[in-house]
Design an enzyme around this catalytic site. Structure first.
Site, mmCIF file in Angstrom:
data_model
loop_
_atom_site.group_PDB
_atom_site.id
_atom_site.type_symbol
_atom_site.label_atom_id
_atom_site.label_comp_id
_atom_site.label_asym_id
_atom_site.label_seq_id
_atom_site.Cartn_x
_atom_site.Cartn_y
_atom_site.Cartn_z
ATOM 1 N N ASP A 1 1.077 -1.402 -0.163
ATOM 2 C CA ASP A 1 -0.238 -0.121 -0.022
ATOM 3 C C ASP A 1 0.934 1.129 0.367
ATOM 4 O OD1 ASP A 1 0.968 -0.290 2.960
ATOM 5 O OD2 ASP A 1 -1.143 -0.812 3.455
ATOM 6 N N ASP B 1 -8.475 -4.025 13.763
ATOM 7 C CA ASP B 1 -9.713 -4.101 13.493
ATOM 8 C C ASP B 1 -9.567 -5.666 12.500
ATOM 9 O OD1 ASP B 1 -9.517 -3.044 11.012
ATOM 10 O OD2 ASP B 1 -10.059 -1.622 11.223
ATOM 11 N N HIS C 1 -8.475 -5.761 9.847
ATOM 12 C CA HIS C 1 -7.804 -5.166 8.326
ATOM 13 C C HIS C 1 -6.210 -6.002 7.503
ATOM 14 C CE1 HIS C 1 -5.969 -1.339 9.330
ATOM 15 N NE2 HIS C 1 -5.089 -1.757 8.554
ATOM 16 N N GLU D 1 -9.817 -2.098 5.001
ATOM 17 C CA GLU D 1 -10.620 -2.023 6.140
ATOM 18 C C GLU D 1 -12.542 -2.689 6.503
ATOM 19 O OE1 GLU D 1 -8.633 -0.281 8.177
ATOM 20 O OE2 GLU D 1 -8.406 1.970 6.766
#
Length: 276
Positions: free
Chosen positions: A72, A141, A143, A148
């Site tokens: 990313d 979370d 991811h 996400e």
């Protein structure tokens, strides 16, 4: 999926670095048959990169015929910005090993057409025959990369709006100023990661414990995108002891280096602690 538990973050980094080193050596990359490695940024892999760089300097491994693809990059952050992922990778890894610059692939968050750049990134992966090993981290979370909660499990490299929790977590790299954290990023998709022949994920600390439990003990769920690795034929999570605190199937410490396997439907837990 295999879960390998080590005592602390340093032990996790050593295990993962040696695992990658072994994979590269076993593969025996050459100019006509390179080893293709997917790489993350963030705090979790930093110690792994330090160990790999030290192994290179000791003459134990060469990255000359290794092609890399990073997961990313932020949108709108100049590549020479200290918090760009381009800067991160060159500062923490590429400048310390003999990777050829032309073999390094990092998404361009400042491209005139970022969507076209994402398509070209996927094409470049396909052109080299796919990724042999993808190293990954996991967010609090659940991811993977910047996929996400709610991301499609069939997603490919694309532009993604970051969740507030991710922005808040990343603010530690921007002097704890949330307003300075980019709100959008380019990221490989869940499907991009799953297409790799092997995926190794690092999970460190109690803050990742809930995510780890949801991703390996619950079902596959697009709200916890790392859980998609349950569908992968050759995936492994390497976690420290703190990251396993929420697991319902508890690990067992053994008195030697031989791993203890606890087989479940989709999970094998490997505990490799040593008690003196």
């Amino acid at each position: 999926m295999r879960l390998i538990v080590r005592e602390d973050a340093a032990s996790v980094a050593e295990y993962v670095a040696n695992y990658i080193l072994g994979r590269i050596k076993d593969f025996g990359p050459s100019p006509t048959r390179p080893f293709v490695l997917g790489l993350p940024t963030g705090s979790s892999p930093m110690a792994v990169y330090q160990i790999l760089a030290a192994k290179y300097k000791a003459g134990e491994v060469s990255f000359e015929n290794v092609i890399t693809f990073n997961m990313d990059e932020y949108v709108g952050v100049p590549r020479d910005h200290p918090q760009s992922y381009h800067s991160f990778m060159w500062n923490h890894f590429f400048s310390h090993v003999n990777c050829r610059p032309e073999n390094v692939h990092i998404l361009n968050g400042n491209a005139p057409d970022v969507e076209a750049g994402c398509a070209q990134f996927e094409a470049a992966i396909e052109a080299v025959g796919g990724i042999d090993l993808f190293l990954a981290g996991v967010g609090e979370d659940g991811h993977v990369a910047f996929n996400e909660p709610g991301s499609s499990l069939a997603s490919r490299t694309r532009v993604k709006t970051l969740a507030y929790d991710t922005i808040l977590a990343n603010s530690r790299f921007f002097d704890n100023d949330v307003s300075q954290v980019p709100k959008m990023a380019l990221t490989v998709g869940v499907r991009t990661v799953l297409d790799a022949r092997e995926v190794v994920t690092i999970a460190l600390g109690a803050r990742k414990a809930v995510a780890l439990q949801r991703c390996i003990e619950n079902g596959v769920n697009h709200m916890w995108t790392l859980s998609a690795l349950q569908l992968h034929r050759h995936s492994m999570v390497v976690a420290d002891e703190d990251a396993t605190l929420e697991l319902q199937v508890k690990t067992v410490k053994v008195r030697n280096h031989r791993p203890l396997y606890l087989s479940l439907a989709t999970l094998t837990i490997v505990s490799v602690f040593q008690i003196n």
